[in-house]
Design a protein around this motif. Structure first.
Motif, short mmCIF file in Angstrom:
data_model
loop_
_atom_site.label_atom_id
_atom_site.label_comp_id
_atom_site.label_asym_id
_atom_site.label_seq_id
_atom_site.Cartn_x
_atom_site.Cartn_y
_atom_site.Cartn_z
N THR A 200 0.79 -1.23 0.00
CA THR A 200 0.00 0.00 0.00
C THR A 200 0.82 1.28 0.00
OG1 THR A 200 -0.23 -0.32 2.38
CG2 THR A 200 -2.09 -1.00 0.99
N SER A 211 -1.62 7.89 -1.49
CA SER A 211 -2.12 7.12 -2.62
C SER A 211 -2.91 7.97 -3.61
CB SER A 211 -3.01 5.98 -2.12
OG SER A 211 -3.74 5.41 -3.16
N LEU A 215 -5.23 3.35 -4.86
CA LEU A 215 -5.65 2.09 -4.27
C LEU A 215 -7.14 1.83 -4.53
CD1 LEU A 215 -3.76 2.31 -0.86
CD2 LEU A 215 -3.07 1.02 -2.89
N ALA A 231 -4.46 -5.91 0.54
CA ALA A 231 -3.59 -4.81 0.91
C ALA A 231 -2.45 -5.33 1.78
CB ALA A 231 -4.39 -3.74 1.65
N GLU A 233 0.13 -4.58 4.12
CA GLU A 233 0.45 -3.47 5.02
C GLU A 233 1.68 -3.77 5.89
OE1 GLU A 233 -0.95 -0.43 5.88
OE2 GLU A 233 -2.58 -0.35 4.42
N PHE A 248 -3.84 1.98 3.62
CA PHE A 248 -4.98 1.91 2.70
C PHE A 248 -6.04 2.96 3.05
CE2 PHE A 248 -6.56 -1.17 5.91
CZ PHE A 248 -7.86 -0.71 6.10
#
Length: 419
Positions: A200, A211, A215, A231, A233, A248
């Protein structure tokens, strides 16, 4: 104390697959907070290690680990308060749709399990990743980590947002279009897409924070083809980008699964898949999952202590404040040094993309700067497809007072590479 020369010679027992950082390897013997110390007593400001999020040798975490280890350490086939309490407290940090947790020992195991779930619930095998992605060390994950080796036949690669141009909205639309086309290619090869797995923060690709819609657009694109959005992470989670607990959350998107690792235990091995109940239920009807040490009683105690320390730090706001201050200093480098092409990042995760000067290529400059900083007592890394960018990601206990020291030394090194 063992000399570096002797230790390097003895290190051959580990084989050639292992790699050391820096032209002159660092022989570390202890750490505290954001500082590391080598065997000669020299201290280093740690601007690289994202695993010890609440600081090296954090006393609260160490006490929780040793206390539980002295009482009981068992797997998850028995009832235990720690394991359930940790799952509850971890899930409380996520949107309500992500309401189930399965524990593993590592981020690689978490990503591997997420793929198993995706394969089972969709009945498909195709996977989409970014062009320089790294998702783990299992055979399955190495097959879909182009930063390690060429991808498998059932994997399609798309350009990362760092390689796309235009406004944020145009980059998001372009990235989604690439995902759409990749899904079509997979279907044509007989491997309909089961999942898009994305780091992410796009760490291995050179960093893309915030982002700015990428995303959410990508998730919509893969879901249109019946695939899930996973995602990853491991890099961006636990308040690393500031403002939110998870990277995210920069976008208006809720993943189907989220994978966690490294920072969960501040160095103690623990990972997890956080997943929508429907997918885990369907997976459980088809097969079972058991991991002897994933979510054991000691790991759960450590995880609880890390969460406690993050809350005490007020991590989301602390990282945002310090990260904004650091970012202001870093962005100024673009106009000050021709070698600095761009600065990307947010919170306490930044990259400095370099470009060729009259003497060196961007990749050579990165090597010179990383080793120069190491000699001056500051540890950073590199990222990007050609390792042409500096990677900065200190423990989250990093403060404004450390920024001035780092910037002073970085400025000196940037001046040095012109000569």
């Amino acid at each position: 104390m063992t000399s570096d020369t002797s230790l390097l010679e003895r290190r051959k027992v580990l084989g050639t697959a292992y790699r050391l950082f820096y032209e002159e390897p660092v022989h570390l013997v202890r750490g505290e907070g954001v500082w590391l110390e080598d065997n000669d007593g020299k201290k280093y400001l740690d601007m690289y290690n994202n695993v010890p999020v609440v600081g090296h040798a954090n006393p609260v975490v160490v006490q929780a680990m040793t206390k539980q280890a002295s009482i009981l350490n068992t797997h998850t086939r028995y009832l235990h308060e720690n394991v359930v309490a940790y799952a509850e407290q971890l899930l409380a940090l996520f949107p309500s749709e992500l309401n189930r947790a399965v524990f593993t020992c590592t981020g690689s195991e978490a990503n591997d399990l997420a793929l198993r779930i995706a394969h089972e619930v969709t009945g498909r095998r195709g996977v989409i990743v970014t062009q320089n992605a790294y998702h783990g060390v299992t055979s399955e994950l190495a097959d879909m980590s182009p930063s390690l080796r060429p991808v498998a036949e059932h994997v399609e690669v798309v350009p990362a947002p760092t390689c796309l141009s235009g406004t944020p909205a145009e980059i998001a639309a372009s990235f989604a279009a690439h995902v759409d086309e990749a899904a079509q290619r997979l279907a044509a090869k007989g491997f309909p897409v089961c999942a898009l797995m994305v780091d992410t923060v796009f760490a291995s690709d050179g960093l893309y924070i915030p982002s700015q819609g990428v995303l959410a657009a990508a998730a919509q694109a893969v879901r249109k083809h019946g695939g899930l959005f996973i995602a990853d992470e491991v890099q961006g989670g636990f308040a690393r980008v500031g403002g939110n607990w998870w990277a995210f959350q920069q976008d208006d998107v809720i993943p189907d699964m989220v994978t966690l690792g490294k920072p969960m235990g501040n160095g103690h091995p623990i990972g997890a898949v956080v997943v929508r109940e429907q997918w885990l239920h369907d997976f459980g009807l088809r097969c079972r999952y058991f991991n002897t040490f994933g979510g054991n009683t000691v790991s759960a105690a450590v995880g609880l202590a890390v969460l406690q320390e993050l809350h005490t730090l007020n991590a989301t706001e602390h990282v945002q404040e310090v990260g904004d201050y650091l970012g202001q200093q870093l962005h100024a480098l673009v106009s000050e040094h021709e070698e600095v092409q761009a600065v990307r990042g947010g919170g306490l995760y930044w990259s400095i993309a370099l470009q060729d000067n009259k003497l060196h290529t961007a990749s050579e400059l990165a090597v010179l700067l990383v080793n120069g900083l190491r000699q001056e007592g500051i540890l950073v890394g590199t990222c990007g497809q050609s390792n042409q960018a500096l990677k900065i990601r200190p423990p989250l206990v990093f403060c404004k007072e450390h920024v001035a020291h780092f910037m002073e030394v970085l400025q000196q090194q940037l001046q040095g590479v012109k000569a």
